[in-house]
Design an enzyme around this catalytic site. Structure first.
Site, PDB file in Angstrom:
ATOM      1  CD  GLU A   1     -65.489 -93.928  38.456  1.00 52.44           C
ATOM      2  OE1 GLU A   1     -65.800 -92.751  38.200  1.00 52.44           O
ATOM      3  OE2 GLU A   1     -64.856 -94.657  37.675  1.00 52.44           O
TER       4      GLU A   1
HETATM    5  C1  LIG Z   1     -57.649 -99.540  42.467  1.00 53.28           C
HETATM    6  C2  LIG Z   1     -57.816 -98.235  41.771  1.00 53.28           C
HETATM    7  C3  LIG Z   1     -58.510 -98.182  40.567  1.00 53.28           C
HETATM    8  C4  LIG Z   1     -58.641 -96.971  39.886  1.00 53.28           C
HETATM    9  N1  LIG Z   1     -59.237 -96.944  38.644  1.00 53.28           N
HETATM   10  C5  LIG Z   1     -59.142 -95.811  37.901  1.00 53.28           C
HETATM   11  C6  LIG Z   1     -59.523 -95.798  36.522  1.00 53.28           C
HETATM   12  O1  LIG Z   1     -59.991 -96.801  35.979  1.00 53.28           O
HETATM   13  N2  LIG Z   1     -59.351 -94.657  35.811  1.00 53.28           N
HETATM   14  C7  LIG Z   1     -58.822 -93.529  36.367  1.00 53.28           C
HETATM   15  O2  LIG Z   1     -58.682 -92.541  35.666  1.00 53.28           O
HETATM   16  N3  LIG Z   1     -58.455 -93.501  37.664  1.00 53.28           N
HETATM   17  C8  LIG Z   1     -58.602 -94.612  38.440  1.00 53.28           C
HETATM   18  N4  LIG Z   1     -58.205 -94.603  39.747  1.00 53.28           N
HETATM   19  C9  LIG Z   1     -57.716 -93.370  40.331  1.00 53.28           C
HETATM   20  C10 LIG Z   1     -58.699 -92.787  41.346  1.00 53.28           C
HETATM   21  O3  LIG Z   1     -59.836 -92.311  40.713  1.00 53.28           O
HETATM   22  C11 LIG Z   1     -57.928 -91.724  42.124  1.00 53.28           C
HETATM   23  O4  LIG Z   1     -57.034 -92.415  42.983  1.00 53.28           O
HETATM   24  C12 LIG Z   1     -58.836 -90.815  42.921  1.00 53.28           C
HETATM   25  O5  LIG Z   1     -59.580 -90.009  42.048  1.00 53.28           O
HETATM   26  C13 LIG Z   1     -58.062 -89.916  43.876  1.00 53.28           C
HETATM   27  O6  LIG Z   1     -56.975 -89.310  43.262  1.00 53.28           O
HETATM   28  P1  LIG Z   1     -55.509 -89.405  43.941  1.00 53.28           P
HETATM   29  O7  LIG Z   1     -55.292 -90.810  44.305  1.00 53.28           O
HETATM   30  O8  LIG Z   1     -54.542 -88.752  43.070  1.00 53.28           O
HETATM   31  O9  LIG Z   1     -55.677 -88.602  45.284  1.00 53.28           O
HETATM   32  P2  LIG Z   1     -55.544 -86.950  45.477  1.00 53.28           P
HETATM   33  O10 LIG Z   1     -56.351 -86.315  44.432  1.00 53.28           O
HETATM   34  O11 LIG Z   1     -54.094 -86.677  45.521  1.00 53.28           O
HETATM   35  O12 LIG Z   1     -56.199 -86.797  46.860  1.00 53.28           O
HETATM   36  C14 LIG Z   1     -55.590 -87.207  48.096  1.00 53.28           C
HETATM   37  C15 LIG Z   1     -56.587 -86.994  49.224  1.00 53.28           C
HETATM   38  O13 LIG Z   1     -56.916 -85.606  49.292  1.00 53.28           O
HETATM   39  C16 LIG Z   1     -58.304 -85.411  49.245  1.00 53.28           C
HETATM   40  N5  LIG Z   1     -58.577 -84.147  48.560  1.00 53.28           N
HETATM   41  C17 LIG Z   1     -58.127 -83.710  47.363  1.00 53.28           C
HETATM   42  N6  LIG Z   1     -58.611 -82.478  47.110  1.00 53.28           N
HETATM   43  C18 LIG Z   1     -59.380 -82.131  48.159  1.00 53.28           C
HETATM   44  C19 LIG Z   1     -60.177 -80.983  48.505  1.00 53.28           C
HETATM   45  N7  LIG Z   1     -60.293 -79.939  47.690  1.00 53.28           N
HETATM   46  N8  LIG Z   1     -60.847 -81.001  49.677  1.00 53.28           N
HETATM   47  C20 LIG Z   1     -60.764 -82.060  50.518  1.00 53.28           C
HETATM   48  N9  LIG Z   1     -60.035 -83.153  50.257  1.00 53.28           N
HETATM   49  C21 LIG Z   1     -59.362 -83.196  49.088  1.00 53.28           C
HETATM   50  C22 LIG Z   1     -58.845 -86.631  48.496  1.00 53.28           C
HETATM   51  O14 LIG Z   1     -60.192 -86.876  48.821  1.00 53.28           O
HETATM   52  C23 LIG Z   1     -57.910 -87.716  49.007  1.00 53.28           C
HETATM   53  O15 LIG Z   1     -58.398 -88.177  50.237  1.00 53.28           O
HETATM   54  C24 LIG Z   1     -58.111 -95.796  40.462  1.00 53.28           C
HETATM   55  C25 LIG Z   1     -57.452 -95.847  41.691  1.00 53.28           C
HETATM   56  C26 LIG Z   1     -57.281 -97.044  42.320  1.00 53.28           C
HETATM   57  C27 LIG Z   1     -56.478 -97.069  43.602  1.00 53.28           C
END
Ligand SMILES: Cc1cc2nc3c(=O)[nH]c(=O)nc-3n(C[C@H](O)[C@H](O)[C@H](O)COP(=O)(O)OP(=O)(O)OC[C@H]3O[C@@H](n4cnc5c(N)ncnc54)[C@H](O)[C@@H]3O)c2cc1C
Length: 596
Positions: A443
């Site tokens: 989220e």
């Molecule tokens: C158990 C689980 C359930 C989930 N459920 C859902 C769901 O129901 N529906 C859905 O759509 N998604 C879902 N997700 C996905 C979740 O919302 C994403 O994992 C999350 O939004 C982060 O995206 P990412 O993992 O691609 O990380 P990235 O976007 O690749 O980010 C990696 C890191 O970089 C940081 N970062 C990125 N951009 C910046 C910036 N500009 N400045 C500083 N830091 C930054 C992030 O905070 C993070 O720490 C789920 C994930 C998990 C693990």
């Protein structure tokens, strides 16, 4: 293994004495039925369901996890989950706050906040199955066409179908502008949705007869980036315009993730292979509609954080009273026993009080945000609605990120209090630490909440929500200025709020010269804001004990916890202020190569 006891005394204190919901509800549409008797009965029954039905399934669900049958692409939930879900539906819990025309009870949103806390304290993984139905029904109610509302809302509100939120793709998480899933328009007004979504919570399961996916995808001529994203409704079983369920749609679960925590909450790879879907809201404006869903979901995840703080606190408190290790430095407190219990030692008390302060302060903050939703949705006064909306937008990232970060800190303390016994599975606390970890990630991560708070909610709006919040604190300080019981809290609170406003201006000025200042300050700004917000709610809690029917012991404990908060947690703001004032240099000067 730990048992769970719903903290009804504090829930009632926050709702009735601190937030005074009873009189508030009477002013709001649909609130007239939310009398004290009704709310008390709901809380008692929700507590029973959480303690007796869900809590006993928490550890077993964690052990078992969910299982994907690859041949049928169906997911089996852990033993007991299905029966618990059936009881949830029979109890009418899924439609508690939904409109009556769709089969709900139309009670104020904020009555859903303690329900959410209780379910998640008892069993966070189970709580994730009905979690997104609420946001899906809100998105449909606010942005869907009439036939979509008629066809989809009733079964979702009744809990016969659950909702999902399909945003994430393998290359696109925080940055939704990168998403690639496609939607091709069809002659009958429907769309064919193609793409793979990952990490989809409750994407497939055996609890309900249908699952309704809310999917972000791009139309063929869509502009690139976030301005070209549309929202579609894609049911697992097709649904016609009269609401009848038909054949299987071409959406299926390709795999489930094996995770660190929330093991009984299924996280799916969802394949959309030309699946039938329907546009919700205007083309290319899907993110706006999805935000409706994300706001409720963000508040809900903040409440997950609160739920875990409470659960870990209960377990570690019981252990600290029971476990005998070493004597108190100031002389034996239990000379008849071979050693004193852990709770006599100052540092154990620090860890217990930190958990108690975040649980009770976080409850006040989280439920407060939920009462703003009530006003936004149900007040008859347009000015009041607008102000509450601005305030809500401002506090949501704080609620989400602060309470989930605090949940991780508190889970660490809970395990630490158990010592080695906390690290092994049998005592149950390590599960809370594993389960808590995801809450700062899904989220919108803490970083994304922080950028949303400082960049969008403060800088882009010239601080409108912050101004409302500071005015509210200032009015409280003014009203309590002569109250001898509050003096010790009012002065530091007034100093912190002034510094909060000053810091905001300083960062704003520096960001004009260097846009990286926002990203460099954002997370510290979020923590700073959160700690001051909790200080306000702790001061309000002390004020609310005056005239409260709670026991003298309860009231004294509130005062002492408030003193702990002001002495030992609020000073953390000073580190954050100093860090923010250090600017970007220490972060941005090192070259890529110099990182090693
Ligand atoms: C158990 C689980 C359930 C989930 N459920 C859902 C769901 O129901 N529906 C859905 O759509 N998604 C879902 N997700 C996905 C979740 O919302 C994403 O994992 C999350 O939004 C982060 O995206 P990412 O993992 O691609 O990380 P990235 O976007 O690749 O980010 C990696 C890191 O970089 C940081 N970062 C990125 N951009 C910046 C910036 N500009 N400045 C500083 N830091 C930054 C992030 O905070 C993070 O720490 C789920 C994930 C998990 C693990």
């Amino acid at each position: 293994m730990s048992t769970y006891k719903a903290p009804l005394d504090d829930i009632r204190f926050v709702m009735f004495d601190l937030l005074q919901v009873e009189s508030q509800y009477q002013r709001l549409a649909g609130g007239e039925n939310a009398t004290r008797d009704v709310i008390d009965a709901i809380l008692d029954e929700a507590a029973r369901f959480a303690e007796q039905v869900l809590a006993p399934l928490n550890a077993s669900g964690d052990e078992e996890g969910c299982v994907l049958d690859k041949a049928t692409a169906t997911v089996r939930t852990p033993n007991g989950f299905k029966q618990a879900y059936a009881q949830y539906i029979d109890g009418g819990w899924s439609g508690l706050t939904a409109p009556e025309e769709y089969g709900g009870q139309h009670l104020p949103e904020s009555i859903g906040a303690p329900l959410k806390e209780l379910l998640d304290s008892a069993n966070l993984s189970w709580g994730n199955f009905p979690l997104l139905s609420h946001g899906a029904s809100e998105a449909l109610r606010q942005h869907g066409e009439e036939w979509q509302r008629q066809a989809f809302l009733k079964p979702i509100v009744e809990g016969r179908w659950t909702g999902t939120m399909c945003l994430t793709e393998s290359h696109c998480g925080s940055d939704l502008g990168l998403l690639k899933s496609r939607a091709e328009p069809q002659a009958d007004g429907s769309y064919r949705i193609t793409g793979t979504k990952i990490f989809i919570t409750a994407g497939e399961h055996d609890l309900t007869e249908n699952i309704v996916h809310l999917v972000l995808a791009r139309l063929p001529d869509a502009p690139s980036g976030v301005k070209g994203i549309s929202l579609f409704i894609v049911p697992k079983y097709k649904v016609n315009k009269s609401g009848q369920m038909g054949e299987r749609n071409s959406v299926s679960c390709g795999a489930i993730e094996h995770k660190m925590g929330i093991k009984a909450s299924v996280t799916c790879v969802m394949n959309f292979d030309g699946a039938e879907g329907w546009l919700i809201g205007p083309a290319n404006r899907g993110l706006m509609a999805m935000f409706t869903m994300m706001n409720t979901a963000r508040l809900a995840v903040g409440l997950q954080g609160l739920a875990l703080i409470e659960r870990g606190y209960q377990s570690s408190l019981a252990y600290a009273r029971d476990r005998l290790q070493m004597r108190s430095a100031s002389g034996a407190k239990f000379p008849d026993k071979p050693a004193d219990p852990l709770i006599v030692h100052p540092d154990i008390r620090r860890m217990l009080l930190t958990q108690k302060a975040f649980a009770e302060g976080g409850r006040a903050l989280g439920y407060y945000a939920a009462t703003l939703v009530d006003v936004v949705e149900r007040s008859g006064d347009a000015d009041e609605r607008k102000r509450a909306d601005e305030l809500l937008s401002f506090v949501i990232p704080i609620v989400k990120a602060l309470l989930t970060e605090a949940a991780n800190e508190c889970a660490y303390h809970a395990v630490q209090i158990f010592g080695g016994h906390g690290y092994i599975r049998e005592t149950g606390v390590e599960q809370f630490a594993r389960d808590a970890r995801i809450t700062t990630i899904y989220e919108g991560t803490t970083q994304i909440q922080a950028l949303d708070l400082l960049g969008r909610k403060v800088m882009q709006t010239q601080g409108v929500g912050l101004r409302h919040f500071l005015e509210e604190i200032s009015a409280f300080c003014h009203a309590q200025a002569q109250n001898p019981g509050l003096i010790e809290f009012i002065a530091p609170l007034a100093i912190a709020t002034k510094e909060w406003a000053d810091l905001t201006q300083e960062i704003g000025k520096r960001a004009l010269a260097n846009p990286d200042e926002i990203g460099a300050a954002a997370v510290d700004y979020l923590f700073y804001s959160g700690y001051v917000a909790l200080a306000y709610f702790w001061a309000r809690s002390v004020a609310a004990t005056e005239g409260s029917p709670q026991t003298a012991q309860f009231k004294q404990a509130k005062l002492l916890t408030a003193r702990f908060y002001f002495a030992r947690i609020l000073p953390r703001t000073q580190t954050h202020a100093q860090t923010m004032r250090s600017g970007t240099d220490s972060l941005m000067t090192m070259s890529d190569a110099q990182f090693g």
